[in-house]
Design an enzyme around this catalytic site. Structure first.
Site, PDB file in Angstrom:
ATOM      1  CB  ILE A 191       6.083 -29.703   4.381  1.00  0.00           C
ATOM      2  CG1 ILE A 191       6.678 -28.290   4.337  1.00  0.00           C
ATOM      3  CG2 ILE A 191       4.582 -29.662   4.212  1.00  0.00           C
ATOM      4  CD1 ILE A 191       6.623 -27.654   2.955  1.00  0.00           C
ATOM      5  CG  ASP A 192       9.936 -27.154   6.754  1.00  0.00           C
ATOM      6  OD1 ASP A 192       9.622 -27.160   5.559  1.00  0.00           O
ATOM      7  OD2 ASP A 192       9.755 -26.172   7.501  1.00  0.00           O
ATOM      8  CD  GLN A 233       7.618 -28.169  -1.990  1.00  0.00           C
ATOM      9  OE1 GLN A 233       8.615 -28.790  -1.693  1.00  0.00           O
ATOM     10  NE2 GLN A 233       7.619 -26.866  -2.168  1.00  0.00           N
ATOM     11  NE  ARG A 234       2.415 -24.307   4.183  1.00  0.00           N
ATOM     12  CZ  ARG A 234       2.849 -23.081   4.489  1.00  0.00           C
ATOM     13  NH1 ARG A 234       4.138 -22.853   4.612  1.00  0.00           N
ATOM     14  NH2 ARG A 234       1.992 -22.104   4.678  1.00  0.00           N
ATOM     15  CD  GLU A 276      12.295 -22.981   1.569  1.00  0.00           C
ATOM     16  OE1 GLU A 276      11.628 -22.221   0.866  1.00  0.00           O
ATOM     17  OE2 GLU A 276      11.895 -23.400   2.680  1.00  0.00           O
ATOM     18  CG  HIS A 318       3.110 -21.714  -0.289  1.00  0.00           C
ATOM     19  ND1 HIS A 318       4.001 -20.823  -0.833  1.00  0.00           N
ATOM     20  CD2 HIS A 318       3.148 -21.531   1.047  1.00  0.00           C
ATOM     21  CE1 HIS A 318       4.543 -20.104   0.135  1.00  0.00           C
ATOM     22  NE2 HIS A 318       4.047 -20.518   1.291  1.00  0.00           N
ATOM     23  CG  MET A 368       8.730 -24.708   0.192  1.00  0.00           C
ATOM     24  SD  MET A 368       7.110 -24.456   0.959  1.00  0.00           S
ATOM     25  CE  MET A 368       6.740 -22.798   0.394  1.00  0.00           C
TER      26      MET A 368
HETATM   27  N1  ATP Z   1       1.753 -18.770  18.071  1.00  0.00           N
HETATM   28  C1  ATP Z   1       2.433 -18.167  17.127  1.00  0.00           C
HETATM   29  N2  ATP Z   1       2.237 -16.864  16.865  1.00  0.00           N
HETATM   30  C2  ATP Z   1       2.934 -16.255  15.907  1.00  0.00           C
HETATM   31  N3  ATP Z   1       3.867 -16.843  15.142  1.00  0.00           N
HETATM   32  C3  ATP Z   1       4.107 -18.126  15.373  1.00  0.00           C
HETATM   33  C4  ATP Z   1       3.405 -18.861  16.359  1.00  0.00           C
HETATM   34  N4  ATP Z   1       3.876 -20.138  16.337  1.00  0.00           N
HETATM   35  C5  ATP Z   1       4.821 -20.176  15.389  1.00  0.00           C
HETATM   36  N5  ATP Z   1       4.958 -18.976  14.819  1.00  0.00           N
HETATM   37  C6  ATP Z   1       5.875 -18.608  13.768  1.00  0.00           C
HETATM   38  O1  ATP Z   1       5.548 -19.315  12.618  1.00  0.00           O
HETATM   39  C7  ATP Z   1       6.667 -19.326  11.745  1.00  0.00           C
HETATM   40  C8  ATP Z   1       6.684 -20.689  11.200  1.00  0.00           C
HETATM   41  O2  ATP Z   1       7.917 -21.173  11.361  1.00  0.00           O
HETATM   42  P1  ATP Z   1       8.245 -22.426  12.109  1.00  0.00           P
HETATM   43  O3  ATP Z   1       8.843 -23.331  11.109  1.00  0.00           O
HETATM   44  O4  ATP Z   1       9.067 -22.150  13.258  1.00  0.00           O
HETATM   45  O5  ATP Z   1       6.794 -22.870  12.534  1.00  0.00           O
HETATM   46  P2  ATP Z   1       6.387 -24.297  12.732  1.00  0.00           P
HETATM   47  O6  ATP Z   1       5.353 -24.304  13.750  1.00  0.00           O
HETATM   48  O7  ATP Z   1       7.637 -25.028  12.979  1.00  0.00           O
HETATM   49  O8  ATP Z   1       5.688 -24.800  11.431  1.00  0.00           O
HETATM   50  P3  ATP Z   1       6.269 -25.073  10.000  1.00  0.00           P
HETATM   51  O9  ATP Z   1       7.679 -25.548  10.188  1.00  0.00           O
HETATM   52  O10 ATP Z   1       5.367 -26.065   9.412  1.00  0.00           O
HETATM   53  O11 ATP Z   1       6.180 -23.755   9.311  1.00  0.00           O
HETATM   54  C9  ATP Z   1       7.857 -18.905  12.619  1.00  0.00           C
HETATM   55  O12 ATP Z   1       8.210 -17.598  12.267  1.00  0.00           O
HETATM   56  C10 ATP Z   1       7.295 -18.974  14.037  1.00  0.00           C
HETATM   57  O13 ATP Z   1       7.901 -18.066  14.926  1.00  0.00           O
HETATM   58  O1  F6P Z   2       4.005 -19.880   4.231  1.00  0.00           O
HETATM   59  P1  F6P Z   2       5.247 -19.036   4.269  1.00  0.00           P
HETATM   60  O2  F6P Z   2       5.193 -18.007   5.331  1.00  0.00           O
HETATM   61  O3  F6P Z   2       5.573 -18.502   2.925  1.00  0.00           O
HETATM   62  O4  F6P Z   2       6.418 -19.980   4.733  1.00  0.00           O
HETATM   63  C1  F6P Z   2       7.094 -20.814   3.892  1.00  0.00           C
HETATM   64  C2  F6P Z   2       7.921 -21.733   4.740  1.00  0.00           C
HETATM   65  O5  F6P Z   2       7.073 -22.574   5.474  1.00  0.00           O
HETATM   66  C3  F6P Z   2       7.352 -23.910   5.158  1.00  0.00           C
HETATM   67  O6  F6P Z   2       6.522 -24.263   4.063  1.00  0.00           O
HETATM   68  C4  F6P Z   2       7.054 -24.811   6.315  1.00  0.00           C
HETATM   69  O7  F6P Z   2       7.865 -24.486   7.391  1.00  0.00           O
HETATM   70  C5  F6P Z   2       8.814 -23.886   4.737  1.00  0.00           C
HETATM   71  O8  F6P Z   2       9.188 -25.019   4.017  1.00  0.00           O
HETATM   72  C6  F6P Z   2       8.863 -22.600   3.965  1.00  0.00           C
HETATM   73  O9  F6P Z   2      10.152 -22.048   3.979  1.00  0.00           O
HETATM   74 MG    MG Z   3       9.346 -25.173  11.490  1.00  0.00          MG
END
Ligand code: ATP
Ligand code: F6P
Ligand code: MG
Length: 365
Positions: A139-140, A284-285, A235, A282, A182
């Protein structure tokens, strides 16, 4: 010989993940005749023993999967496999994932994830020495190399719907309504929502702002005869002194949260504004993917399989200039994608008179 590929979803969920999985399975199976294995809960499914994996066929998508929110495979966003929590401190469990992937007998992996996931998957796939193609989702919208990521458009739609509901109540009570959205370290959701939702102020981590500037923006709205205003804040926007509003987590660590309340308190103190704050969180997700995200997820899913078929691996399928393309995984993991001052949405917001803080002068209209 029939190829076998695996697919997983990783990182925070978002709208359109099932549509992307569906596109991978339909295209790989129907057009190329490949077998597709779904890995459950991201890398966790091949780290644990027994492994949690299952075959995926086009018939799995006869129901509502194209429309459904979340991910049918599950996802993982905690427990970095290179520093996995254990009673004795963090341990490197990446080798278990490498072995698991090899044991599946796959000819390649398609990983649907954001920036954080791509970093982890890149390191794992290099060690496994297996072909990898990534599909960007979050979503970011903070993934380098793609105009947009799966889930972003739907998340913006949710934020705009929230502004559409806040607008009449703000008007009825002459209030300042603050919507905290978010976006992790990027302000893409905020800028898009502010333009589409008619906000007066939009604060994001990329641009410095002052409370004086926010006050001025609200007062200038008042001078034009309107007695309410809408503020969108991302955020990760810091307080005006540069410190971050964070919420502690019970198990240790902290997460973003509270900047909307902080700005609201400042406005009440400074000008006695009647402020209410909504933190969208959430929702938004969790929405069903809108048409744009279904099209994007389908196009990137199909393209990722085509890249795998051509042997163009170590790549991430991307959406650019109304078409698909690909960039190297190295580029994706070593670059960030913040909101830039010359982003068309930023320029549009400035053109509409939305207060964004100090956008570099050269870019002011
Ligand atoms: N295979 C994995 N095992 C554990 N943690 C993971 C794994 N892949 C991603 N993460 C963690 O998930 C968290 C989500 O953050 P991050 O934004 O980097 O993930 P993303 O894959 O980019 O997805 P999103 O941005 O939608 O959350 C981070 O802390 C990242 O290190
Ligand atoms: O689901 P969690 O661990 O609360 O993470 C929230 C974060 O994940 C996101 O929804 C997607 O990366 C961010 O926008 C937000 O900061
Ligand atoms: Mg990310």
């Amino acid at each position: 010989m029939t190829k076998r590929i695996a697919v997983l979803t990783s990182g925070g969920d978002c709208a359109g993940l099932n549509a992307a999985i569906r596109a991978v399975v339909l295209h790989a199976n129907t057009i190329y005749g490949w077998e597709v294995i779904g890995i459950e809960d991201g890398t966790r499914g091949v780290m644990e023993r027994p492994m949690r994996v299952h075959p995926l066929a086009p018939s799995n998508f006869d129901g509502h999967m194209l429309r459904r929110a979340g991910t049918m495979l599950g996802s993982v966003s905690t427990g970095d496999p290179f520093a996995f929590p254990s009673p004795h401190g963090p341990v490197d469990r990446s080798e278990e994932i490498v072995t698991g992937l090899k044991d599946l007998g796959i000819d390649g992996l398609i990983g649907i994830g954001g920036d954080g996931s791509m970093q982890i998957l890149d390191k794992i796939m290099q060690r496994a020495d297996l072909p990898f193609v990534g599909i960007p989702k979050t979503i970011d919208n903070d993934v380098f190399g793609t105009d947009t990521t799966i889930g972003f458009d739907t998340a913006v739609t949710v934020a705009v719907e929230a502004l559409d509901r806040l607008h009449p109540t703000a008007q009825s009570h002459n209030r300042v309504m603050i919507l905290e959205v978010m976006g992790r370290d990027a302000g893409h959701i905020a800028t898009h929502a502010a333009v589409a939702g008619g906000a007066d102020v939009c604060l994001i981590p990329e641009f410095r702002y002052s409370i004086d500037g926010v006050v001025e923006a609200i007062q200038s709205v008042g001078h034009h005869g309107r007695r309410f205003s809408l503020i969108v804040v991302a955020e990760a926007t810091p307080k005006s002194d540069g410190t971050q509003a964070m919420r502690p987590r019970p198990g240790g660590g902290e997460r973003y949260g509270g900047i909307g309340e902080w700005i609201g308190d400042e406005l009440e103190k400074r000008i006695g504004a009647d402020v209410r704050v909504t933190t969208l969180g959430h929702v938004q997700r969790g929405a069903e993917p809108n048409a744009a995200d279904r099209v994007l997820a389908s196009a990137l899913g199909v393209h990722a399989v085509d890249l795998m078929a051509k042997g163009k691996t170590g790549r991430v399928a991307v959406w650019r200039n109304r078409g698909v393309g690909d960039v190297s995984i190295e580029d994706v993991v070593s670059n960030k994608r913040p909101v830039s001052a010359d982003d068309i949405v930023v320029r549009t917001a400035l053109g509409l008179g939305i207060y964004l803080g100090d956008v570099p002068l050269a870019h002011q209209p």
